[in-house]
Scaffold this motif. Sequence first.
Motif, PDB file in Angstrom:
ATOM      1  N   ASP A 118      -1.480   5.671   8.476  1.00  0.00           N
ATOM      2  CA  ASP A 118      -1.247   4.387   9.139  1.00  0.00           C
ATOM      3  C   ASP A 118      -0.588   4.722  10.471  1.00  0.00           C
ATOM      4  O   ASP A 118       0.639   4.820  10.578  1.00  0.00           O
TER       5      ASP A 118
ATOM      6  N   ASP B 203      -2.694   7.049   3.104  1.00  0.00           N
ATOM      7  CA  ASP B 203      -2.154   5.697   3.256  1.00  0.00           C
ATOM      8  C   ASP B 203      -2.687   5.135   4.578  1.00  0.00           C
ATOM      9  O   ASP B 203      -2.360   5.636   5.649  1.00  0.00           O
TER      10      ASP B 203
ATOM     11  N   LYS C 283       0.819  -1.230   0.000  1.00  0.00           N
ATOM     12  CA  LYS C 283       0.000   0.000   0.000  1.00  0.00           C
ATOM     13  C   LYS C 283       0.845   1.269   0.000  1.00  0.00           C
ATOM     14  O   LYS C 283       0.601   2.196  -0.752  1.00  0.00           O
ATOM     15  N   THR C 284       1.841   1.303   0.898  1.00  0.00           N
ATOM     16  CA  THR C 284       2.606   2.535   1.071  1.00  0.00           C
ATOM     17  C   THR C 284       3.440   2.829  -0.173  1.00  0.00           C
ATOM     18  O   THR C 284       3.480   3.966  -0.648  1.00  0.00           O
TER      19      THR C 284
HETATM   20 MG   LIG Z   1       2.095   0.703   4.809  1.00  0.00          MG
END
Ligand SMILES: [Mg+2]
Length: 262
Positions: A120, A200, A95-96
Amino acid sequence: MEIIKPDTEKAEQQTSSKAMTPTAQSTGLNALSYVQTKVVPLRPEHLERNRIVAYNKNSTMGGAFDLLRTQVLKIMEENGWRTLAITSPTPEAGKTVLAINLAMSIAHHTTKTALLVDFDLRRPKVGEYLGLPMDKSLNELLADEADLQDVLVNPTLPRFVVLPTREPIPLSTEVLSSPAVSHLIADLRERYNSRIVIFDLPPLLSSDDVINVLPKFDCVLLVVANGLNSKKEIEESLHHLGTANLIGTVLNKAEPENRSYY
Ligand SMILES: [Mg+2]
Ligand SMILES: Nc1ncnc2c1ncn2[C@@H]1O[C@H](COP(=O)(O)OP(=O)(O)OP(=O)(O)O)[C@@H](O)[C@H]1O
């Protein structure tokens, strides 16, 4: 948290390019909010070690992100959406890495400003992957120890702005559910029409963080790593997404012949 509100998106773009020169002088309120944005250089070796490829406009490796960008922006524009959340069923889906590359691709190839926010709060990594100094970050902003203009960073790419999180924030579910976070998301969204804000997020199935904050975003992108999740986990994730506007699903970490697609 005190927030300065310049009134036109044009001001953001003008001052954004000024911000590329750290010595630029502030000439008024609009300039103030951006000239104060810390400008930090990017180190290509560090980025590449972390799979950040879209910093280089001409990189052939950025192709998948460019395709993703085109499709995501088309749907967002059609619907008037400006905030995009990125999540996955479980950890480590990429994801990041995807959020950073997508934001860079938007900044490079469109006239929009891409603001990337590290939400996050359990495992913040955006600043680390980009190699940002982060003496002030979302940690201070949410603790009322800094203002928004003190925590935004411009990593030298024009129209690319980052709000990093330096270290985990305790009680993340409560924090993400708080009025302060709702206010922050609304402010980041409303400040400029020409801005796309990418958040994120942590994984969906690991905690209640995402479920609580999801209704605050215009739309969501689900990242699924090849071979990492069972059918049940994916179905459960889709169930949790409920009425959220799911813009699409990215299959990540795919084999070359089955390259990541959107
Ligand atoms: Mg991440
Ligand atoms: N497309 C890809 N192919 C191979 N490895 C990848 C890919 N994308 C990310 N990775 C690697 O997978 C690891 C996890 O990536 P990343 O931190 O972006 O995942 P994440 O979903 O944000 O994880 P977390 O749930 O911990 O936040 C990193 O080591 C990253 O370099």
